[in-house]
Design an enzyme around this catalytic site. Structure first.
Site, PDB file in Angstrom:
ATOM      1  N   GLN A   1       0.833  -1.190   0.000  1.00 15.08           N
ATOM      2  CA  GLN A   1       0.000   0.000   0.000  1.00 15.08           C
ATOM      3  C   GLN A   1       0.878   1.254   0.000  1.00 15.08           C
ATOM      4  OE1 GLN A   1      -3.500   0.136   0.114  1.00 15.08           O
ATOM      5  NE2 GLN A   1      -3.690  -2.083  -0.112  1.00 15.08           N
TER       6      GLN A   1
ATOM      7  N   TYR B   1       5.971   6.235   2.763  1.00 16.78           N
ATOM      8  CA  TYR B   1       6.655   7.513   2.620  1.00 16.78           C
ATOM      9  C   TYR B   1       8.157   7.304   2.572  1.00 16.78           C
ATOM     10  CZ  TYR B   1       8.242  12.252   3.776  1.00 16.78           C
ATOM     11  OH  TYR B   1       8.867  13.478   3.762  1.00 16.78           O
ATOM     12  N   HIS B   2       8.817   8.068   1.706  1.00 10.57           N
ATOM     13  CA  HIS B   2      10.277   8.062   1.630  1.00 10.57           C
ATOM     14  C   HIS B   2      10.793   9.480   1.767  1.00 10.57           C
ATOM     15  CE1 HIS B   2       9.949   3.957   0.340  1.00 10.57           C
ATOM     16  NE2 HIS B   2       9.433   4.254  -0.830  1.00 10.57           N
TER      17      HIS B   2
ATOM     18  N   CYS C   1       1.195   1.871   4.991  1.00  7.33           N
ATOM     19  CA  CYS C   1       1.043   0.505   4.481  1.00  7.33           C
ATOM     20  C   CYS C   1      -0.406   0.032   4.540  1.00  7.33           C
ATOM     21  CB  CYS C   1       1.977  -0.452   5.214  1.00  7.33           C
ATOM     22  SG  CYS C   1       3.718   0.035   5.101  1.00  7.33           S
TER      23      CYS C   1
END
Length: 203
Positions: A70, A73-74, A165
Site C-alpha cells: 500500500q 513515505y520516503h 502501508c
C-alpha cells in the site's frame, strides 16, 4: 557474487526506471545487485493501494508504483535498499525472499539493542507495534526489484497524512528514537548489506 551499488540521494521515478531497465535487460548470468540510496520526499502507492489511505491533500508528490503493498513515505534520513535478485536462479519464492529481507533488518537492529518483531499478514519489521521498516517487491521473470526502507533519522510527520502501508492508526518509529548509539549511515549500510548478502548467498 552480489554487486553493491551506492546511488546517493535519488528521485523516485528516475531510480524506478533504472530498476525496470536493469531487470528487463539482465540474463541468466547477470550478477544480482543491491542498490543503496535515499529518496527525496515522496509518497509511493503500491499496486493494490487504495486512494483513501492518503488522508488529506498534500504538496508531497504521490507516485503510483508497480511494487507490492500500500502507501508509504520516503525521505532523506531513511535508508532504501533495492534488491535486484534472481530468485528463480536461487530456487526460492517471493515469500522466502521477503523473509530473508525481514530477518536481515532484524539482525541489524539487534546490533543496536533494538528488539523487533514481525506482524502476521503485514510485511515489514516492527518495534513494540510501531513500524520501523517497510517492504515491497515486484517480481518479473523470476527476478525481484524494489525492496525495503528503514527509518533511521528522518522527519516522521508526513506519515500522519497516510495510513502507513494501509493500516489505520499504525505508528511509525525510527532508529534515532530507539537507541543512544551514534548512527552512521555508512555503517548501517555495511551492516545491513552484510546480513542480506549472507542470507541470499546461503540459500
Amino acid at each position: 557474487m552480489i554487486q553493491i551499488r551506492e546511488k546517493g540521494l535519488q528521485d523516485y521515478t528516475t531510480i524506478w526506471k533504472e530498476m525496470v531497465s536493469f531487470t528487463n535487460s539482465r540474463n541468466a548470468e547477470t550478477p544480482d545487485e543491491i542498490w543503496l540510496l535515499e529518496h527525496y520526499s515522496v509518497f509511493t502507492q503500491g499496486l493494490t493501494g487504495r486512494s483513501e489511505n492518503l488522508l488529506e491533500e498534500t504538496d508531497i508528490s504521490v507516485i503510483q508504483s508497480d511494487r507490492g503493498g500500500q502507501i508509504t513515505y520516503h525521505a532523506p534520513g531513511q535508508l532504501i535498499v533495492y534488491c535486484l535478485i534472481d530468485i528463480k536462479r536461487l530456487g526460492i519464492g517471493i515469500k522466502k525472499m521477503v523473509s530473508l529481507i525481514e530477518q536481515s533488518i532484524i539482525d541489524l537492529l539487534e546490533e543496536y539493542s533494538i528488539s523487533t518483531h514481525k506482524v502476521s499478514g503485514a510485511p515489514g519489521v516492527y518495534v513494540d507495534g510501531s513500524k520501523i521498516a517497510a517492504l515491497g517487491l515486484k517480481v518479473r521473470h523470476g527476478r525481484t526489484y524494489h525492496g525495503l526502507s528503514l527509518n533511521i533519522d528522518m522527519d516522521l510527520s508526513p506519515y500522519k497524512l497516510i495510513n502507513p502501508c494501509g493500516f489505520r492508526d499504525l505508528n511509525v518509529t525510527q532508529m534515532s528514537n530507539l537507541t543512544d548509539n551514534t548512527l552512521k549511515l555508512s555503517e548501517i549500510k555495511k551492516q545491513l548489506t552484510r546480513h542480506l548478502s549472507n542470507y541470499v548467498s546461503r540459500t
